[in-house]
Structures are given as structure tokens and as C-alpha cells.
Design a protein around this motif. Structure first.
Motif, short mmCIF file in Angstrom:
data_model
loop_
_atom_site.label_atom_id
_atom_site.label_comp_id
_atom_site.label_asym_id
_atom_site.label_seq_id
_atom_site.Cartn_x
_atom_site.Cartn_y
_atom_site.Cartn_z
N PRO A 109 102.70 104.24 168.22
CA PRO A 109 102.13 104.43 166.88
C PRO A 109 103.17 104.38 165.77
CG PRO A 109 101.19 106.00 168.42
CD PRO A 109 102.32 105.32 169.14
N ALA A 110 102.76 103.91 164.62
CA ALA A 110 103.65 103.82 163.47
C ALA A 110 103.99 105.20 162.94
CB ALA A 110 102.98 103.00 162.36
N PRO A 111 105.14 105.33 162.28
CA PRO A 111 105.49 106.62 161.65
C PRO A 111 104.45 107.00 160.60
CG PRO A 111 107.37 105.14 161.74
CD PRO A 111 106.20 104.32 162.12
N THR A 112 104.39 108.26 160.30
CA THR A 112 103.40 108.75 159.32
C THR A 112 104.01 109.07 157.96
OG1 THR A 112 103.72 111.00 160.14
CG2 THR A 112 101.93 109.69 161.14
N ASP A 113 105.33 108.90 157.87
CA ASP A 113 105.97 109.17 156.57
C ASP A 113 107.17 108.26 156.39
OD1 ASP A 113 108.04 110.21 158.17
OD2 ASP A 113 107.28 112.26 157.99
N ALA A 114 107.72 108.29 155.16
CA ALA A 114 108.83 107.41 154.81
C ALA A 114 110.06 107.68 155.67
CB ALA A 114 109.19 107.57 153.33
N ALA A 115 110.30 108.94 156.01
CA ALA A 115 111.46 109.28 156.84
C ALA A 115 111.36 108.61 158.21
CB ALA A 115 111.58 110.79 156.98
N GLY A 116 110.14 108.60 158.75
CA GLY A 116 109.93 107.97 160.05
C GLY A 116 110.19 106.48 160.01
N TRP A 117 109.70 105.84 158.91
CA TRP A 117 109.94 104.41 158.76
C TRP A 117 111.44 104.13 158.58
CZ3 TRP A 117 106.78 100.72 160.03
CH2 TRP A 117 105.40 100.93 159.98
#
Length: 315
Positions: A109-117
Motif C-alpha cells: 500500500p502507498a504511504p498515507t502522508d508526505a513523510a511516507g512518500w
């Protein structure tokens, strides 16, 4: 497909011939090395892994080589042609890797926030080795082998180890499948031009082979179902056959090609051998013959006309 009968007697005496093979220390590559040695060839093995002592004691020269590195490959070819003063009659691009977590990466699954991206920037997919070794390394090897053969009066033969996944995609290995399909495309694209320079190119596509590369559980599952599994010697024989056989017709005419005469003969070229279990099949000629069926007769005629326009060869 056309069934082939390939036996030990199909391979000529290779005394005075020199072969270079990548990934020759283990598996399919070692199977090909053993066939070459049994037929008296001189062999250079390019591999990141050392060769076994019993192989090293034979007519084999080992050059530690990282085929994913252009510089390492150039160094290897430099050693072969200058330090050893050798020609290259046969070049087999066999090195390959299996690791392919691409599907797993797709389904994470894709990250849920900018930090994850942002964290993904430092977390590249672990598929680069598959592309660097299987595709780029092989393509670079073909370039260097062609350069050497271009300078030789009798040219030479190049053979590429692809995979049955080039024709039957493996869902668990998308990148591996893509690289192996690309290699078949490379052979198809070069088969009409390299022979003009006394160079032949072909490929072998094994199905399941009992090597350390394939997980034991997969091999055992195939055996349990009674499905065919090839030996490394079986595939190695196909590789050496591809480098030494001849043909009396092309796989297909390309662009401005004229039909071949009745006495036509050239090196085995542009063909792909499928090695499965104890059998061999040539697949490319039948694919070419049936293009009108699966591409459409109208589309085929239009594509052939486009090929004539884009054919810049002097034939």
C-alpha cells in the motif's frame, strides 16, 4: 514449433575454437562449459563466482567478472584478446539472476502522508539487479563480442540464454519475465543485420531447470506432478548447438531481403530453442510463418512495407 534432435554427436569437434561464456561457474552455464570442454574447445569463463577446482584444472581460463558492470566486461574482453591473445569464435551470454520482488512492491500500500512518500525516495525497488544483469549486462556482452567478431575473418556466433517466460509470462516474476522477453526481442532485431558482418546470434529459452537458482520447493512440486525438468547439461547442449549448427533458410525475410538460393547455408541465426524436459523445439520460424494469423494479414502486409522503407542495410 519444430522439434529438434540434438545429441552429443550434433556438436562438431571444437579443437582450435575459443568460447567465452558468462555465468559459467554454476548451473546452466557450467553445463555449457562441460559440453564445450568435451568437444575440445578452449573456454573463458566470466563470472562473479569462482569455478570449481576440477573445472579449473581443465582447459578453462577463469576471469572474475561482474557482468552488470561495463568496465568489468571491458576488462574481461581486454584480457581475452590482448593478454591471452585469443580470438572469440563462440560467445554465450548466460549470466542471470532470479530475484524479483516487483509484484510485492506493486501490492504494498502507498504511504498515507508526505513523510511516507519522502521515505520512498531512499527505498528503491529491489529489481535493479535483475535488469542490470539479465538485460543490460547481456546487451553489453553482445556489443563487445560483436566488436571482436567484426575484426575476425570468419566472424563468430553469439548465443543468449533467455527463458520460456519470454513467451509465457511468469506472474511471480514480472521483471525477470520482461528482461528475458527483451532478450528474445534483441535477437529478433539483430538477426537480419549481424550476418552481413559474419556474425550469427540466437537464443535458448529453457523451461524449468534443476539448478540452485530455482527454489527446491518448486522443483519438488514439479517432480511430484510428473512435469518435465531439464538438466543443466541438456540446456548447455542447446547453447553449444546454437553456436555451431547451420541452417539452409532464414527464420524470415526482412525488408529488402531477396529469397535465398537452393544451395543457401549459413550459421544458425535468429532462432530460439525451447529446452523443456528432454526435448528441444525451435519456435521463431513457426511464429514468423503464422504472423498473418495472429497479427492479421492486412496488418502484416502494411508492416512488411514499413520494414522495406526503414531497411537501411546494403543487401
Amino acid at each position: 514449433m519444430t522439434s529438434l534432435s540434438i545429441t552429443e554427436s550434433s556438436i562438431p569437434d571444437l579443437t582450435g575454437k575459443t568460447a567465452v561464456i558468462t555465468g559459467g561457474a554454476r548451473g546452466i552455464g557450467l553445463g555449457a562449459v562441460q559440453v564445450l570442454l568435451d568437444h575440445n574447445a578452449r573456454v573463458f569463463v566470466l563470472d562473479v563466482l569462482p569455478i570449481a577446482d576440477d573445472v579449473a584444472a581443465s582447459k578453462v581460463t577463469f576471469i572474475q567478472t561482474d557482468t552488470s558492470s561495463w568496465l568489468s566486461l571491458v576488462d574481461a574482453f581486454t584480457a581475452i584478446t590482448t593478454e591471452h591473445g585469443s580470438k572469440i569464435d563462440i560467445a554465450i551470454a548466460n549470466a542471470g539472476v532470479w530475484n524479483d520482488p516487483y509484484l510485492e512492491d506493486c501490492l504494498t500500500p502507498a504511504p498515507t502522508d508526505a513523510a511516507g512518500w519522502s521515505a520512498l525516495k531512499d527505498n528503491k525497488p529491489a529489481t535493479e539487479a535483475c535488469v542490470e544483469v539479465n538485460l543490460k549486462g547481456t546487451m553489453n556482452f553482445v556489443i563487445l563480442a560483436s566488436k571482436v567478431m567484426k575484426t575476425q575473418e570468419k566472424g563468430g556466433s553469439i548465443v543468449v540464454t533467455s527463458s520460456s517466460t519470454a513467451y509465457f509470462a511468469e506472474q511471480q516474476m514480472p521483471v525477470y519475465t520482461a528482461t528475458k522477453a527483451a532478450l528474445v526481442g534483441l535477437v529478433s532485431a539483430l538477426r537480419s543485420t549481424l550476418p552481413l558482418h559474419k556474425i550469427a546470434i540466437s537464443a535458448v529459452c529453457p523451461s524449468a531447470v534443476e539448478t540452485a537458482m530455482i527454489p527446491t520447493m518448486f522443483i519438488e512440486a514439479l517432480k511430484g506432478l510428473g512435469l518435465p525438468i531439464a538438466t543443466t547439461r541438456h540446456v548447455g547442449l542447446a547453447l553449444v548447438y546454437s553456436a555451431t549448427a547451420t541452417q539452409n533458410r532464414r527464420v524470415e525475410d526482412y525488408g529488402k531481403d531477396k529469397p535465398v538460393p537452393e544451395d543457401f547455408e549459413e550459421r544458425w541465426n535468429g532462432r530460439v530453442i525451447h529446452a523443456i524436459g528432454e526435448e528441444y523445439w525451435e519456435v521463431e520460424e513457426k511464429l514468423a510463418e503464422t504472423r498473418g494469423v495472429w497479427w492479421g494479414e492486412k496488418n502484416l502486409k502494411l508492416t512488411e512495407k514499413q520494414r522495406v522503407v526503414s531497411d537501411l542495410r546494403e543487401v
